[in-house]
Design a protein around this motif. Structure first.
Motif, PDB file in Angstrom:
ATOM      1  N   LEU A 184       0.799  -1.221   0.000  1.00 55.73           N
ATOM      2  CA  LEU A 184       0.000   0.000   0.000  1.00 55.73           C
ATOM      3  C   LEU A 184       0.836   1.278   0.000  1.00 55.73           C
ATOM      4  CD1 LEU A 184      -2.935  -1.060   2.354  1.00 55.73           C
ATOM      5  CD2 LEU A 184      -2.898  -0.973  -0.149  1.00 55.73           C
ATOM      6  N   VAL A 185       2.176   1.151   0.016  1.00 59.67           N
ATOM      7  CA  VAL A 185       2.993   2.358  -0.152  1.00 59.67           C
ATOM      8  C   VAL A 185       3.332   2.598  -1.621  1.00 59.67           C
ATOM      9  CG1 VAL A 185       4.014   2.163   2.147  1.00 59.67           C
ATOM     10  CG2 VAL A 185       5.251   1.231   0.166  1.00 59.67           C
ATOM     11  N   ARG A 186       2.994   1.661  -2.504  1.00 61.29           N
ATOM     12  CA  ARG A 186       3.232   1.861  -3.930  1.00 61.29           C
ATOM     13  C   ARG A 186       2.268   2.932  -4.441  1.00 61.29           C
ATOM     14  NH1 ARG A 186       5.137  -1.126  -8.858  1.00 61.29           N
ATOM     15  NH2 ARG A 186       4.933   0.544 -10.385  1.00 61.29           N
ATOM     16  N   LYS A 187       2.816   3.969  -5.082  1.00 59.51           N
ATOM     17  CA  LYS A 187       2.005   5.070  -5.566  1.00 59.51           C
ATOM     18  C   LYS A 187       0.953   4.573  -6.558  1.00 59.51           C
ATOM     19  CE  LYS A 187       2.405   9.688  -7.608  1.00 59.51           C
ATOM     20  NZ  LYS A 187       3.340  10.693  -8.192  1.00 59.51           N
ATOM     21  N   ASN A 188      -0.284   5.005  -6.347  1.00 62.41           N
ATOM     22  CA  ASN A 188      -1.421   4.667  -7.212  1.00 62.41           C
ATOM     23  C   ASN A 188      -1.731   3.175  -7.242  1.00 62.41           C
ATOM     24  OD1 ASN A 188      -1.748   7.402  -7.990  1.00 62.41           O
ATOM     25  ND2 ASN A 188      -0.203   7.160  -9.598  1.00 62.41           N
ATOM     26  N   ILE A 189      -1.402   2.453  -6.167  1.00 63.52           N
ATOM     27  CA  ILE A 189      -1.613   1.017  -6.144  1.00 63.52           C
ATOM     28  C   ILE A 189      -3.077   0.641  -6.316  1.00 63.52           C
ATOM     29  CG2 ILE A 189      -1.806   0.930  -3.620  1.00 63.52           C
ATOM     30  CD1 ILE A 189      -0.321  -1.766  -5.992  1.00 63.52           C
TER      31      ILE A 189
END
Length: 342
Positions: free
Chosen positions: A89-94
């Motif tokens: 959930l820290v991946r941008k635009n996940i």
């Protein structure tokens, strides 16, 4: 990735390929775990070094490319897909990827979409995860002691994780707690952690620490066989083996006193390889056929994707060979757990 080439061959090869993947040992591969990032906002001592060198962002597949690869596996028979990290959930635009994969559930091509998370971002995303078709998640949580939590995660805040779990439950997500059992750190807390989880309607799964990646401690100091942990628990609880399975490697017992389920993942003392139905895809497009082996296939920029996948499955090994003792104090595999997501 050469997207035009892959799109053209997908139309030909995936449509004409039997929707099944069977390895050399007759195991049908129906479960894909996808590490969408190697980055995490924690630095858990058994998982990472404190000062990690992460992949350059330019080396990561785009979310569109990850979606394309996931779709290829779904077309070939994958029915369960779990997103992992690092911390997914820290991946941008996940949520773009999660929403696109949720459409596969709506279309009946995928049975389950789930993820494993440290819980730090759940307050923000729990409701949207449900909206995208996610119904069940795993949350990694090794202790309910705030000081110990900060010690083992180095950067984490327990209150933030607990708030995230509250948000997930309120949104209707079924939550399972994953805890790595660590000798002389959280082993005495396991009964309390189990009562807490079961009291909130959550299963608890205990995991043996695995020798993956260089970390800043000697894993033998904290390695705890779950056979020993089970004996300790049986002094106070009645544990009944049950056939319940979620598609992963855990073996489950009912705990009569709490009314909840306890899972045991034992890669060291009793490996689960005989029933392995999983392969792992990294955020760079590398496919690992076994968590504890180094053989891999590069799926990035390959026009003959279906054939490459078939060739990789044909090399899936019978199992892993993890050892933790004073004579084998180096990792069994050099890559950190965050590369393939456990």
């Amino acid at each position: 990735m050469n997207t035009a080439a892959i799109d053209q061959t997908n139309a030909r090869s995936l449509d004409s390929t039997t929707a099944s993947m069977v390895d050399p040992f007759g195991r049908a591969v129906t479960y894909l775990r996808v590490s969408v990032t190697d980055r995490c906002d924690f630095r858990c001592t058994y998982c990472m070094a404190e000062h990690m060198t992460f992949l350059p962002k330019k080396d990561l597949l785009t979310l569109e490319e990850l979606h394309r690869l996931c779709s290829a596996f779904i077309a070939k028979g994958v029915r369960k897909l779990r997103l992992t990290g690092g911390e997914p959930l820290v991946r941008k635009n996940i949520m773009f990827l999660i929403r696109e994969l949720g459409k596969e559930i709506e279309a009946g091509r995928l049975d389950e979409l789930t993820l494993t998370t440290n819980g730090s971002q759940l307050s923000k995303f729990a409701a949207e995860l449900v909206d995208c078709g996610v119904r069940r998640i795993n949350v990694s949580l090794d202790t309910l002691d705030p000081d110990k939590f900060r010690q083992i995660t180095r950067w984490g805040e327990l209150t933030k994780v607990l708030e995230g779990i509250d948000a997930a439950l309120a949104a209707g997500l079924k939550v399972k707690i994953n805890a790595v059992a660590l000798k002389d750190f959280n082993d005495a807390e396991i009964p309390e952690l189990m009562r807490w989880a079961h009291g909130r309607g959550m299963d608890l799964t205990l995991i043996e620490t695995m020798p993956m990646g260089e970390v800043d401690e000697d894993r033998t100091d904290h390695y705890l066989p779950l056979s020993e942990m089970r004996k300790r628990l049986e002094a106070d609880f009645t544990l009944k083996d049950i056939p319940y399975r979620t598609g992963g490697p855990a073996r489950y017992v009912d705990v009569l006193e709490t009314g909840g389920r306890l899972g045991l993942i034992t890669p060291m003392t009793h490996n689960f390889c005989e029933s392995c139905n999983r392969v792992r895809l990294t955020c760079t497009g590398t496919l690992y056929m076994c968590l504890g082996q180094n053989d891999a296939a590069d799926l990035e920029d390959d026009a003959y994707l279906a054939q490459v996948i078939d060739d990789a499955i044909s090399r899936k090994p019978k199992g892993h060979d993890f050892i933790i003792d004073r004579e084998h104090n180096r990792p069994a595999v050099a890559r950190h757990m965050s590369v393939t997501g456990g």
